[in-house]
Design an enzyme around this catalytic site. Sequence first.
Site, PDB file in Angstrom:
ATOM      1  N   TRP A 457       0.804  -1.224   0.000  1.00 15.90           N
ATOM      2  CA  TRP A 457       0.000   0.000   0.000  1.00 15.90           C
ATOM      3  C   TRP A 457       0.835   1.271   0.000  1.00 15.90           C
ATOM      4  CZ3 TRP A 457      -0.320  -4.193   3.201  1.00 15.90           C
ATOM      5  CH2 TRP A 457      -1.399  -5.058   2.971  1.00 15.90           C
ATOM      6  N   ASP A 458       2.135   1.188  -0.252  1.00 15.12           N
ATOM      7  CA  ASP A 458       3.006   2.361  -0.209  1.00 15.12           C
ATOM      8  C   ASP A 458       3.020   2.982   1.182  1.00 15.12           C
ATOM      9  OD1 ASP A 458       4.761   4.312  -1.068  1.00 15.12           O
ATOM     10  OD2 ASP A 458       3.208   5.608  -1.894  1.00 15.12           O
ATOM     11  N   MET A 459       3.018   2.131   2.208  1.00 10.91           N
ATOM     12  CA  MET A 459       3.064   2.613   3.584  1.00 10.91           C
ATOM     13  C   MET A 459       4.511   2.685   4.068  1.00 10.91           C
ATOM     14  SD  MET A 459       0.093   3.454   4.571  1.00 10.91           S
ATOM     15  CE  MET A 459      -1.433   3.435   3.654  1.00 10.91           C
TER      16      MET A 459
END
Length: 781
Positions: A457-459
């Site tokens: 999630w591009d966290m």
Amino acid sequence: MTATLTAIVLALAGLGLLIPGAWLAVLGGSWFYLVAGALMLLTAWQVFRRSSSAEWIYGGLILGALVWSVWEVGFDWWELIPRGGIIALLGIWLYLPFMRRQLLTEDGRPAPGLPLALPLLAAIGAAIWSWTGDEAGHAGSLPTEVVSAEPDLGPSAPPGEWHQYGRTQYGQRYSPLEQINIQNVAELEQVWQYQTGDVKLPQDVTETTYQVTPLKVADRLYICTPHDLAIALDAATGKEAWRFDARSGLESDRQHQTCRGVTYWRDPARAEGELCAERVYLPTADARLIALDAKSGAVCTFFADEGTLHLENGMPYTPAGFYYSTSPPVAVGGRIIIGGAVNDNFSVYSQSGVIRAFDANTGALLWNWDSANPDKTAPIDWMNGETYTANSPNSWSVFSVDEERGLVYIPLGNQVPDQLGFNRSPAVEEHSSSVVALDVATGQKAWVFQTVHHDLWDMDVPAQPVLIDLDIDGQTVPALVQPTKQGDIYVLNRETGEPILPVTEEPAPQEGALREETPAPTQPTSALSFKPEALREKDMWGVTLYDQLACRIQYHRLNYEGRYTPPSLNGTIVYPGNFGTFNWGSVAVDPERQVMFGMPTYLPFTSQLVPAEDIPPPGADQKASEQGLNRNEGAPYGVIMGPFLGPLGVPCSAPPWGFVAGADLRTGEIAYMHRNGTVRDMTPLPLPFKVGVPGIGGPIVTRGGVAFLGAAVDDYLRAYDVTTGDQLWQARLPAGGQSTPMTYEQDGRQFVVIVAGGHGSVGTKPGDYVIAYALPDGSEG
């Protein structure tokens, strides 16, 4: 004729609810829109017939809408009005005397109006009542007692100075100054303004932003600009002392055009006043690091290659614009330690995320730590063709240093592409989206703590780790506070990486993932967490019933089972979104009271995976990491992503989208959360409604009990009471304030300075301003 036109308007309004309302009902959503549309059509028919029964039907709709709205969202004004506003306005129109004269009873008398008057009074009363309260967030107070009278603030900065991005190597964003305090902060006034002349150009990339936090050393301020000017200013007057132009040029393939700050270092081996005894290191957008004399701006030619270190050395791929350091490196023990940002989701043929230490005098490579090859830290021989691992997790944010323990703390991102995890090596899996502690002398890993397992999630960990000593059960514990995009704030022992506040593993959604993918079955959650509650259909929002209805339909069409719902071909709601609950602005801590102040943001995104064979040829709109099509060249899937917005371009999730918040770091208790910011600069009309808006940037806190924060997407710098979160003061900025302010003392006077230059991705006004505020002469104390 008026009745006929009214009937047509009601019929069109009804059809606009009936047809998509039926679709929503089929999808399993609320039946209200279908029923409301049918009642509007029935009212339209009765108005066309000029029958007073239209009042009874429409009065019932008003009451039904009110009951339904209160049942869904309580007395929240910002959620009630979109649900009932149009319905009430049409009801008021029907109630007007000239309309009632056209609607007749069976005995030919004008419509009485009472069937509309009572529901309208109830609706107006509910609106007034909801305006007087605020159901979002909660009020409270942080503890005021001093826990540590002589806290460790980190080395190298006298009380009146600001030597590092977060003031010291600890990244606390805390100043021991107290001339400005909660009693007098409302008297602050602008005392000088400087413009750099570096303005956003038509040919610049979208994410051209001005995010710098100035440094203050002795009587000088040091800044950089998006196009890589380094500038020194007089701290008392803002007058320019010198400037240096790195001439990094423009490059259309850059994803970012920004500078968060420069690095200051004093060489203990050189005599005071000697050329380059004090240095400023400037990272540039074309992957260089330049050493400058802090007094004059002259290039320190003995460093690296005539003063310039080329950061592309040793990279497996070196396309222009794909890699550079957006954040200032740290200087410690005669070393410059630096990471770098890679273009998100452009290509799997990306540069390495290697962390490197260079000799601060010569520029010689001392060690390198590559998260995909973590055990080999001896310098590679890049001159003979040796390279780092391609596309390993990188660190684009700011590092922190515990010089006494000899550790540097690195927030790490992810491997490109962020949404695909099935080709990652074990080393990449271990280090993605984590914070890692490295030995300053050797680069060897001391520990790693992962904040998201198998991140899809591009966290990436976006914020500088904050170092603080906490008093826990009578013991002084060296702590690290790590804010994250997903809303968790991890409080760890910085010697071992073990949690101080409990961390639990919670089940994570699995449905909808690619067949090649294996999402992590659980995800960590900290006891101190600002994670949002899972979105529900009733949380969908809009300016009107109609765009709210469109958002509800989208909510049911997209995959969503809460935080960590896997990316999908169908499309997924990602919440928190890519901007995160916290981003590079981090949080500010008071080491005496051992509390924190931050700006949690809540804005959902959507993502939809696209098979590579279905991706159209490259276009000019495919370069942004947060919005649009991200191609992921070389990967089997690209991704379309962006904020979850309705047809009118406003968020589909209900406000507030931004808060200020305070928490006790020893207990993990969140004391308060208050709406932050207005829609003044989000709407065509300058409406100062305090909705609570998104932001990107960071806060600072002072011993005077004041927190300063710009960041929100309205153009203000604000001051808050750290204890309660109450706003105490604000100043209108000439451009977006998406930077972190700082404070210092010069000639006995405390200043607060912020850079106002805007942020390309959030659409705030660009500019080139450096602005200083202080108390009026004679009012200090």
